[in-house]
Design an enzyme around this catalytic site. Structure first.
Site, PDB file in Angstrom:
ATOM      1  N   HIS A 299      -8.154  -4.961  -0.613  1.00  0.00           N
ATOM      2  CA  HIS A 299      -6.841  -4.352  -0.410  1.00  0.00           C
ATOM      3  C   HIS A 299      -6.146  -4.866   0.847  1.00  0.00           C
ATOM      4  CE1 HIS A 299      -3.697  -1.375  -0.743  1.00  0.00           C
ATOM      5  NE2 HIS A 299      -3.959  -0.907   0.461  1.00  0.00           N
TER       6      HIS A 299
ATOM      7  N   ASP B 279      -8.720  -6.352  -5.071  1.00  0.00           N
ATOM      8  CA  ASP B 279      -8.356  -4.997  -4.622  1.00  0.00           C
ATOM      9  C   ASP B 279      -8.854  -3.975  -5.639  1.00  0.00           C
ATOM     10  OD1 ASP B 279      -7.169  -2.686  -3.665  1.00  0.00           O
ATOM     11  OD2 ASP B 279      -5.144  -3.522  -3.539  1.00  0.00           O
TER      12      ASP B 279
ATOM     13  N   SER C 247       0.835  -1.191   0.000  1.00  0.00           N
ATOM     14  CA  SER C 247       0.000   0.000   0.000  1.00  0.00           C
ATOM     15  C   SER C 247       0.879   1.255   0.000  1.00  0.00           C
ATOM     16  CB  SER C 247      -0.955  -0.034   1.202  1.00  0.00           C
ATOM     17  OG  SER C 247      -1.974   0.919   1.072  1.00  0.00           O
TER      18      SER C 247
END
Length: 492
Positions: free
Chosen positions: A348, A315, A152
């Site tokens: 995610h 995601d 991320s």
């Protein structure tokens, strides 16, 4: 053997001796960086792995913290015999610049006013975070990192390292991220910031001796948290189930479990995170764009490390398509890049949940060492019209046993070894007059930079050779790899 924990850990602090110059041109004085380390740095200082946290993370990645007893956010992956094995590697994780867990950020004291910075703190970028991390690595005396790993926002930091300090990294695992924030991602961040700034308690960012704007921060977290989930994971976890009731309340109180869950996520977040930090870190996400100075492949033109790009099929915040764009750009630049797509319903957040898949990907990647990682780049060569005496002198002065014979263009023509020199002497020839071309081996066994170490070890054993020239696709000599190189690598 059983996988273990790194045990009790504490967060350390490094104070920069100089001001930190930011991308904006502004400077920060008296900058601190909070960090934790696990495992031991070896004698050669070549076993260090730098781990980056995501937006709401901190330096506490593994073990049990001495102050509050909390487990590290990636403890499942970092520790003895785990995929990031602290028996082998020296692992470092630091809190990012602008954060609120020990590293200088908006809640830190401004040395010019002796009050918290608030929004007087300068706007920062992912690049600024990486610059601070590089200062820490220099302080620890590490010239080259064995690997860098992040997901991320941590993946953005890893990409920035690849673009800014390519010579400092051997490899990188880049997870669930993008090379530039999309309009959709920026939009969600802006909504979160507006939620905070619309809270009356935000008070222009000057709330530190009063109450934090908890309602605004909680709402920002609720909005952000939805983007970390997927439709399927929400359906599986909550469905349309009601929270502690059998019928609708027919009011605006909480009815559904998903509402209660998001409220809990928001409220708990306010107890561990600073609202102003949320503003600054999401702004840094928005500004992230490795394509702004040209094509994405241009950003990686000096990168020679091996790379693993990981995406998650569910995601929708940082999609597999965005990950594949990074793979394509790196491939265009001739980088040794691999791609893996995690199969998960968790969206995610899967890189923090799917520990089995993540462990397999990372451990396989870290253990797969290639020639480029360990070859000797500072090597001697000789021309075929030079003498055996010259070769003997080189071997003695450089303490080597194999010398590639090259053309004027550095193309490999053969190899001369200590055995060849000894043979010349044994035959009572005058080594002053014997040319290299008379004694060299012309049919040379070679290695390529992307060959696996295991393959080269087998080749050396098969041909009873202790050293091989490393050549490129044009036959130019670019390095040497020895049995000693391989042995030293295996012991890391």
């Amino acid at each position: 053997m059983k996988k273990g924990s790194v045990g009790n850990v504490e967060t350390k602090t490094y104070a920069l001796p100089n001001e930190l110059v930011l991308k904006s041109g502004k400077t920060l004085k008296e900058v601190n960086i909070a960090y934790e380390t696990y495992g031991k740095l070896n004698k050669d200082k070549n076993n260090a792995i730098l781990v980056f946290h995501a937006l709401s993370g901190n330096a506490h990645a593994a073990g049990i913290h001495k102050t509050d007893g909390k487990l590290g956010w990636w403890d499942a992956l970092i520790g003895p015999l785990k995929c990031i094995d602290t028996n082998k590697y020296f692992v470092i994780c630091s809190n990012v610049l602008g954060g609120c867990n020990g590293t200088t950020g908006p809640s830190s004291i401004n040395p010019d006013t002796n009050k918290p910075y608030g929004i007087d703190f300068p706007v920062i970028t992912i690049s600024d975070m990486v610059t601070l991390q590089k200062n820490l690595i220099d302080h620890l005396g590490i010239k080259k990192l064995f690997s860098i790993i992040g997901g991320s926002m941590g993946g953005m930091q890893a990409l920035e390292w690849c673009a800014t300090y390519p010579e400092v990294i051997n490899s990188a695992v880049i997870i669930a991220t993008t090379s530039s924030s999309s309009p959709q991602q920026i939009a969600f961040n802006e909504i979160g910031r507006r939620a905070i700034m619309s809270d009356p308690k935000w008070d222009g960012g000057k709330y530190y001796y009063k109450n934090q704007p908890s309602e605004g921060l909680a709402l920002a977290r609720m909005i952000g948290h939805v983007t970390y989930l997927s439709k399927d994971s929400m359906h599986e976890k909550f469905g349309r189930c009601l929270q502690d009731k059998n019928e609708y309340g027919f009011n605006f109180e909480t009815d559904f479990q998903v509402e209660s869950y998001l409220k809990y996520q928001g409220d708990s977040f306010t107890k561990r995170f600073d609202a102003n930090s949320y503003l600054y870190l999401t702004k840094a996400l928005d500004y992230f764009d490795l394509t702004k100075n040209g094509s994405l492949s241009d950003a990686f033109e000096k990168l020679s490390a091996k790379i693993m790009i990981v995406s998650i099929n569910s995601d929708w915040l940082y999609t597999p398509e965005e990950a594949k764009e990074i793979v394509s750009a790196m491939s265009t630049s001739g980088i040794n890049v691999k791609y893996h797509e995690i199969k998960s319903i968790y969206g995610h957040d899967a890189f923090l949940i799917e520990n089995g898949q993540m462990s397999y990907i990372i451990s396989e990647f870290l253990s797969e060492k290639i020639v480029e990682n360990i070859m000797t780049k500072n090597f001697s060569t000789i021309y075929e019209n030079e003498t055996i005496k010259k070769a003997a002198s080189l071997m003695v002065s450089k303490n080597i046993t194999h010398i590639p014979v090259v053309s004027n263009e550095n193309k490999l023509l053969g190899i001369i070894t200590a055995w060849d020199v000894s043979k010349s002497i044994a035959e009572e020839n005058s080594i002053e007059n014997i040319k290299i071309s008379q004694m060299m081996t012309k049919n040379v066994i070679t290695a390529f930079i992307d060959d696996k170490i295991e393959k080269i070890a087998i080749k050396m054993q098969e041909y009873n050779i202790s050293c091989l020239p490393v050549v490129d696709q044009n036959g130019l000599v670019i390095g040497m790899i020895s049995a000693e190189n391989i042995t030293n690598t295996i012991t890391i």
